[in-house]
Write a protein that holds these residues in place. Structure first.
Motif: not given
Length: 218
Positions: A65-72, A136-148
């Motif tokens: 998934e890709k997003a721009k800064e400030g998006e939901t 309001n995503v920021t560059t610090s939100d990048h990574g791999i997200y896991f649902c458990e």
């Protein structure tokens, strides 16, 4: 003599009746025990058949998934069980992995980040939806997200993960690019300059020599 015979007859009759009563009692007791044993044996299969093995499928979409800064951003996580259990009773956890390691975001269906209302679960568990919402995503939100998802019997099922990339604004001519793209463009530019220098240097030398020879002849 007749009285004696009568006593013997009465005694024999009493003994016979007593024998019948004892025999009936013993027979009833044996039958009760036998029935109890049968009931006990037939009860075990019913207990065993009530125990079901849980099978749960957890699906995360999209894989990237890709997003721009400030998006939901909404990271989808759906789970399904053929046994159709009470899905709302399941426990959901979200965590992120990046170059810094693992960070837990949501546990027991609730956000555990301190003073962070940007991240929360927006899906309906009763419908098998445990999607994660990031405002309001920021560059610090990048990574791999896991649902458990944790089942009532303690079994844990984890999705394949969703890789999130955040694109930032350069502020130059309104261009918005990801960090990786920026690095690539800069590297390509530097490489092009180096190639030009290597290619043009011999020609420049020749020009300089020609100019010197012309000045001497003049």
């Amino acid at each position: 003599m007749s009285q004696h015979i009568g006593k013997l007859c009465r005694s024999a009759a009493s003994s016979f009746l007593l024998f019948l009563l004892v025999d009936v009692g013993v027979s009833d007791g044996s039958a009760s025990k036998e029935n109890a044993a049968v009931t006990h044996v037939t009860a075990w299969p019913s207990l065993l058949t009530t125990r079901e093995t849980w099978h749960l499928l957890v699906t995360q979409t999209p894989a990237k998934e890709k997003a721009k800064e400030g998006e939901t951003v909404v990271l989808n996580c759906r789970f399904h069980s053929p046994q159709r259990p009470f899905l709302a009773d399941l426990m959901v956890k979200w965590y992120k992995e990046d170059e810094k390691g693992q960070m837990d975001l949501l546990e027991n269906n609730m956000t555990i980040l301190p003073n962070n209302s940007r991240v929360f679960m927006g899906g309906d568990l009763s419908q098998g939806d445990a999607s994660l919402v990031i405002l309001n995503v920021t560059t610090s939100d990048h990574g791999i997200y896991f649902c458990e998802v944790t089942l009532p019997d303690g079994k844990v099922v984890t999705g394949d993960g969703t890789k999130l990339r955040i694109r930032r604004a350069l502020g130059l001519f309104g261009i918005e690019e990801s960090i990786g793209t920026i690095i690539g463009v800069v590297a390509a530019g530097i490489g092009g300059v180096v190639v030009l220098i290597i290619v043009l240097t011999p020609q420049l030398r020749r020009c300089v020599l020609c100019m010197r020879q012309g000045s001497r002849q003049g």
